[in-house]
Design a protein around this motif. Structure first.
Motif, short mmCIF file in Angstrom:
data_model
loop_
_atom_site.label_atom_id
_atom_site.label_comp_id
_atom_site.label_asym_id
_atom_site.label_seq_id
_atom_site.Cartn_x
_atom_site.Cartn_y
_atom_site.Cartn_z
N ALA A 1 -5.89 0.72 -7.92
CA ALA A 1 -6.10 2.02 -7.63
C ALA A 1 -7.00 1.93 -6.25
CB ALA A 1 -7.14 2.62 -8.77
N TRP A 2 -6.30 2.49 -5.27
CA TRP A 2 -6.70 2.27 -3.80
C TRP A 2 -7.42 3.56 -3.55
CZ3 TRP A 2 -2.69 3.48 0.43
CH2 TRP A 2 -3.24 3.28 1.68
N LEU B 1 -0.86 -0.90 -4.41
CA LEU B 1 -1.94 -0.12 -4.15
C LEU B 1 -1.87 1.14 -4.07
CD1 LEU B 1 -2.24 -3.07 -1.82
CD2 LEU B 1 -4.30 -2.86 -3.34
N ILE B 2 -2.28 1.96 -5.20
CA ILE B 2 -1.67 3.42 -5.00
C ILE B 2 -2.87 4.44 -4.88
CG2 ILE B 2 -1.06 5.16 -6.44
CD1 ILE B 2 0.67 3.52 -8.13
N ASN B 3 -2.73 5.09 -3.57
CA ASN B 3 -3.81 6.04 -3.02
C ASN B 3 -3.43 7.16 -3.69
OD1 ASN B 3 -5.79 7.39 -1.70
ND2 ASN B 3 -4.70 7.56 0.35
N SER B 4 -4.09 7.90 -4.61
CA SER B 4 -4.27 9.02 -5.32
C SER B 4 -5.30 10.07 -4.81
CB SER B 4 -4.22 8.89 -6.94
OG SER B 4 -5.65 8.40 -7.40
N GLY B 5 -5.80 9.67 -3.78
CA GLY B 5 -7.05 10.46 -3.37
C GLY B 5 -8.20 10.34 -4.18
N ALA B 6 -8.31 9.09 -4.84
CA ALA B 6 -9.22 8.92 -6.02
C ALA B 6 -9.16 10.28 -7.08
CB ALA B 6 -10.59 9.11 -5.44
N VAL C 1 0.55 -11.77 0.20
CA VAL C 1 0.70 -10.73 1.22
C VAL C 1 0.94 -9.38 1.06
CG1 VAL C 1 1.50 -12.27 3.16
CG2 VAL C 1 3.06 -11.42 1.53
N ALA C 2 0.17 -8.52 1.74
CA ALA C 2 0.17 -7.12 1.18
C ALA C 2 0.70 -6.35 2.55
CB ALA C 2 -1.25 -6.74 1.16
N PHE C 3 1.79 -5.50 2.31
CA PHE C 3 2.33 -4.83 3.45
C PHE C 3 1.91 -3.42 3.47
CE2 PHE C 3 5.36 -7.87 1.40
CZ PHE C 3 5.41 -8.78 2.36
N PHE C 4 1.48 -3.01 4.76
CA PHE C 4 1.16 -1.61 4.91
C PHE C 4 2.33 -0.84 5.50
CE2 PHE C 4 -0.45 1.97 7.46
CZ PHE C 4 -1.10 2.47 6.35
N ASP C 5 2.70 -0.39 4.90
CA ASP C 5 4.09 0.56 5.45
C ASP C 5 4.32 2.02 4.94
OD1 ASP C 5 6.74 0.39 2.88
OD2 ASP C 5 4.39 -0.23 2.48
N TRP D 1 0.79 -1.38 0.04
CA TRP D 1 0.10 0.05 -0.01
C TRP D 1 0.73 1.25 0.20
CZ3 TRP D 1 -2.37 -3.96 3.43
CH2 TRP D 1 -3.57 -4.31 3.15
N ILE D 2 0.59 2.26 -0.94
CA ILE D 2 1.46 3.47 -1.01
C ILE D 2 0.49 4.67 -1.23
CG2 ILE D 2 1.99 2.71 -3.32
CD1 ILE D 2 4.62 4.21 -3.10
#
Length: 370
Positions: free
Chosen positions: A99-100, A73-78, A349-353, A45-46
């Motif tokens: 697209a997160w 998983l890219i958070n672009s603020g939608a 596995v997904a890493f929240f970092d 997640w990024i």
């Protein structure tokens, strides 16, 4: 005549040979460009923004790839424009792009904030629209999936991300109601005890939600003596989230994309805590956030919760990829956590970092790749 036959067959053989060679070349080129699906996928997640340069993103994505990460998983603020800029950089590094987006919780949404009636309301009458009435934290700004215009807005954001070229899935986060029960490990932070469903944390008693429920069941949850034990009222909210997910699924598949989501550890727990029954959704992939330390559990709970989710999904096409909270994992525990996810049936596995993984943790991730 015999010579003519020989000449004809010779030409035919040459044509077949050339055609076979062309196909072989084409096949080789396709094999070069095709991304091989990993047997066990590693996600990250990024969050991205406008300030960082393309070269800085390229360096980071190349680093992730070099350490064994397969998907971001890219958070672009939608924001589809920002995603269009960043996604090709990640793709060029060899990463799969998802697209997160924040879904029913929409902090700082400039469109939604123009419509106070779109927001969820607690049993005690507090609205997520009002800054001083939000549960737990200021960024808990929850839209009601029962309000038709709020729902349309959320789905328009889903579609905007699904239209971006190179995206594999739209990834729904906060696809639920606010926490009626916080993870037990977080309660001391808020000086709370939650041994029953408390009015300030029980949502959605907004007009849109109540009116929709009453049309179906002919009773008013605002007048119930103990709404926590009314199964229709609980099931209504589970179904409001399910129907929103199902609509999102149809939208993204129309654009030949998949739908994924970050969810609570396993369905029964998600149902109890946040009105989220994800084993009943139309969805391609779920990434349960099995952050064991939030629940005062021990490390082996990662294996337990992974296995429980796999069993609850039995017979459904949905993949499960275990989410890990890396800031609280020691190097030894990170290695064991990855193995527990593998041993209990996860597909990855997904890493929240969000940029916090240490070099030592990256080395452990890389070494754990098959």
């Amino acid at each position: 005549m015999q010579l003519l036959k020989i000449a004809f067959f010779s030409l035919a053989l040459m044509f077949v040979s050339c055609n076979t060679n062309e196909k072989s070349k084409e096949q080789t080129e396709n094999e070069k460009t095709a991304v091989k699906e990993p047997r066990f996928k590693y996600w990250n997640w990024i969050t991205v923004g406008h300030k960082k340069s393309d070269s800085a993103y390229a360096a980071h994505f190349n680093k992730l790839k070099s350490y064994g990460i397969d998907a971001v998983l890219i958070n672009s603020g939608a924001d589809p424009k920002l995603l269009k800029r960043v996604a090709p950089i990640a793709k060029k590094a060899g990463l799969e792009v998802h697209a997160w987006m924040f879904t029913t919780n929409r902090p700082g949404d400039s469109i939604a904030l123009q419509h106070p009636e779109w927001y969820m309301v607690s049993r005690s009458g507090k609205s997520c629209f009002n800054k001083d009435e939000r549960p737990y934290v200021g960024y808990y700004q929850w839209l009601s999936p029962s309000h038709s215009e709020a729902r349309k807005h959320i789905l328009s954001l889903v579609e905007g991300l699904a239209e971006v070229e190179g995206v594999t899935s739209v990834h729904l986060d906060y696809i639920r109601y606010p926490d009626v029960y916080l993870p037990i490990g977080l309660l001391p932070k808020y000086n709370l005890e939650q041994e029953e469903e408390l009015p300030d944390y029980d949502f959605d008693y907004s007009d849109a939600s109540v009116e929709k429920f009453m049309a179906l069941h002919h009773k008013d949850p605002r007048k119930m003596e103990n709404p926590a034990i009314d199964i229709e009222w609980k099931n209504f909210r589970l179904n409001e989230i399910k129907s929103l997910v199902d609509e999102a699924y149809d939208i993204v598949h129309k654009h030949n994309k998949k739908l994924s989501a970050a969810v609570f550890p396993y369905p029964e727990m998600a149902d109890h805590m946040v009105r989220q029954r994800w084993d009943k959704w139309k969805i391609d992939m779920v990434l349960p956030m099995i952050y064991y330390n939030f629940y005062n559990e021990e490390l082996d709970w990662i294996g337990y919760a992974t296995k429980q989710g796999i069993e609850d999904l039995e017979g459904r096409p949905t993949e499960l990829h275990t989410g890990l909270y890396t800031p609280k994992l020691s190097n030894a525990d990170l290695k064991e956590a990855i193995q527990m996810a593998k041993d209990n049936g996860a597909k990855g596995v997904a890493f929240f970092d969000d940029y916090t993984l240490s070099d030592e943790q990256f080395e452990i991730i890389k070494a754990s790749k098959e």
